[in-house]
Enzyme design. Sequence first.
Site, PDB file in Angstrom:
ATOM      1  N   SER A  65      87.500  47.128  16.409  1.00  9.94           N
ATOM      2  CA  SER A  65      87.112  46.819  15.030  1.00  9.94           C
ATOM      3  C   SER A  65      87.370  48.047  14.175  1.00  9.94           C
ATOM      4  O   SER A  65      87.490  49.176  14.684  1.00  9.94           O
ATOM      5  CB  SER A  65      85.630  46.439  14.974  1.00  9.94           C
ATOM      6  OG  SER A  65      85.171  46.384  13.643  1.00  9.94           O
ATOM      7  N   TYR A 106      76.507  48.085  16.666  1.00 14.06           N
ATOM      8  CA  TYR A 106      77.844  47.540  16.880  1.00 14.06           C
ATOM      9  C   TYR A 106      78.901  48.633  16.885  1.00 14.06           C
ATOM     10  O   TYR A 106      79.752  48.704  17.773  1.00 14.06           O
ATOM     11  CB  TYR A 106      78.143  46.513  15.790  1.00 14.06           C
ATOM     12  CG  TYR A 106      79.498  45.863  15.871  1.00 14.06           C
ATOM     13  CD1 TYR A 106      79.763  44.891  16.826  1.00 14.06           C
ATOM     14  CD2 TYR A 106      80.510  46.193  14.977  1.00 14.06           C
ATOM     15  CE1 TYR A 106      81.001  44.269  16.893  1.00 14.06           C
ATOM     16  CE2 TYR A 106      81.752  45.577  15.034  1.00 14.06           C
ATOM     17  CZ  TYR A 106      81.995  44.614  15.995  1.00 14.06           C
ATOM     18  OH  TYR A 106      83.224  44.008  16.064  1.00 14.06           O
TER      19      TYR A 106
END
Length: 381
Positions: A143, A156
Amino acid sequence: MAKMQKTVVITGCDMRSSYAYELALRLDEQGYNVFAGCRDCNSSGARSLASRGSTSLAILQLDVTKQDEIRNAAELIQDSVGEEGVWALVNCDEVYSVAEVDWCPMADFERSIQINLLGTIRITKALLHLIRKARGRIVNLSSIAGCLARAGQSAYSMTKFAIEAFSDSLRQEMLKWGVFVILVEPSFFPVGQSVLCESNINISLNTVPKHLRDIYGDDYFVEFINSVSDSVDKDPSPNTTPTSTPAHKTLEPPAPTKSTPSPSGSLKKRATSVKGPAASPKPALSRARSNTTKEISPTGTPTGTLKARSTPLLSNTNRVLHALVEAVTNGSPKVRYFVGSFQDRMVTSLAPVVPTVVMDTYLTSGQMSKVVPRLIKEKLD
């Protein structure tokens, strides 16, 4: 014809319209033998995938947090592929939490580590010998959060930073075996509308301890979640149908009642799979029934995020999907597939060289910057 016999293993296929779910269907359509790993092979997402795929698509019971399921899955895959090995392992299983460190439950940190990071490492190590046999590739879904940490994404983001490091080291180690290690780095989240809904937000806010709520003020949490919701859903996939109302409206502050924090206190990108019957000693494996059977939405059109191939402008989800397909099918894939805007690329490129105070100011600009000074300064004064 050799391409028709190549085997691909994908994790995290439970959620419909997710990257893993759609990738499994696309590769199945292209003639690959696909093992679609699901946390619960009896879940609605797994059953939907089975109904839409061909007989070359297998639904595999695979919870990446459970070593016994990984071991059994690896044995089953090895029995299936024999000496041909595994052409590609695509690690897509992940959870996404939205919460500041101060009020993010430890359970969310632990769950993110177990699934996003350790889950990826466990399944990679279990299948590495089969990938070497095929001189194949490992594709890890990372990501932009693995390149640039933002407020509210610590649980995350830290796992994605670790995935970047793990992939870089593994790539260098696998060069001598002719194995590719590839990172796909989206700059957006495709299921924000279904995750950042009013009910989930209220559940999340009600798990914040009362003493923290008193310090920050109820309005802070409402505006914080709304600002995150706006940033996640600012460019949603046109063909993604939200399962509930997006949280773009002003929410009422939660009632100051005591509640016991649940293990999943903050919002999740991936919902926990529906629990089915107890798993058997061997992983459950089912073959899809027919490639002609499609899941139909109430409007009479096939569900999913895929657009017609002739469509010139792809949705965000399709852009990531295209990168994943390219990473699996290309004979000489890129090391990294960054999927984002030019501005996203420039920000990630400049972050290491721009003074930290400048970057922090940029990253916390917008709605959150209006909330913090007003509410926190009042408490300090």
